[in-house]
Design an enzyme around this catalytic site. Sequence first.
Site, PDB file in Angstrom:
ATOM      1  N   GLU A 299     -17.983 -69.061  18.697  1.00  0.00           N
ATOM      2  CA  GLU A 299     -17.220 -67.878  19.072  1.00  0.00           C
ATOM      3  C   GLU A 299     -16.180 -66.920  18.368  1.00  0.00           C
ATOM      4  OE1 GLU A 299     -18.224 -69.430  23.198  1.00  0.00           O
ATOM      5  OE2 GLU A 299     -16.884 -70.493  21.419  1.00  0.00           O
ATOM      6  N   THR A 300     -15.917 -66.346  17.728  1.00  0.00           N
ATOM      7  CA  THR A 300     -14.793 -65.940  16.927  1.00  0.00           C
ATOM      8  C   THR A 300     -13.662 -64.617  17.559  1.00  0.00           C
ATOM      9  OG1 THR A 300     -16.355 -65.618  14.890  1.00  0.00           O
ATOM     10  CG2 THR A 300     -14.665 -64.105  15.081  1.00  0.00           C
TER      11      THR A 300
END
Length: 305
Positions: free
Chosen positions: A47-48
């Site tokens: 995830e970002t």
Amino acid sequence: MSGRRYAIYDVFTDKALAGNPLAIVFDCDGLDQAGMQAIAREFNFSETVFVEPARNPAHNAAIRIFTPHYEMPFAGHPTVGTAVALANDIGLSHDTATLLVLEEKIGDVRCAVTSDGAGPGFAEFDLPQLSEPLDAELDEAAIAAALGLGPHQIGFENHRPSLWSAGVPFVAVPVAGLDVAAAIRFDGPAWAEMAPKRDNGAVACAYLYCRDTIGHDNAFHARMFVPGPPVYEDPATGSAAAAFSGAIVAFDQPQDGVHTHWIEQGIEMGRASRIRLEIDVANGKTRSARIGGHAVRVAEGTLAV
């Protein structure tokens, strides 16, 4: 706009180069969804996070969470890592918790961040949505086959496979012990063929757990697999621990009060992680629950795009 600041944190660990890595991009006002997705694909972490101004001036930030392929409504290690990062920017107090509210797709998430003054920050957040069971026909033989196990290796005590969601659904699969957990050989296509689907058509991920642990002060040992594409194992999954809280209450039937469980994950990957799950039980049901963990900054810079 170029020159957006970013930082990389390792989350659910108090040591760098362990836990679950997270990219956080700050000052994202004006960055559209396509741009966020492209940047998330470039970082290529599970995830970002993209930080935008809060819609409510009483809150600290709005955040959007992207995998390399799609946006998530909620996730645990992005919430913990972003809370620690923002609290670091504010200046962590060594005596009292720094309180933050992050606006996520699932809703407003309240976080408390603390530090001992020398080490990494520790963030804990209230679950914005309590875990609920979802109807599903789960074939234990098919589950075992997709994990490379035998049917007799599925389950322990009264724990059986079940489907839970605290914003993101997971199939919680109890396995007989640490040796069984280590022996798992996850078959993504086989899992995708038999596992329940999310509302967006994505397949519910596999969360495997046992009560045997490597760390003596941990309550559960866990692994989490995403069936893809691409197929991968996640070293620390807060949203899965949040969903798992429902299985704990359903199967263990804890007495009323506050129950704290440390969950170890990522050990088989060489990315050891620890997640703290607290559950408040009243009248045999979950009244509230919290996820907590450390986060360590390992890199920072600016994007040239």
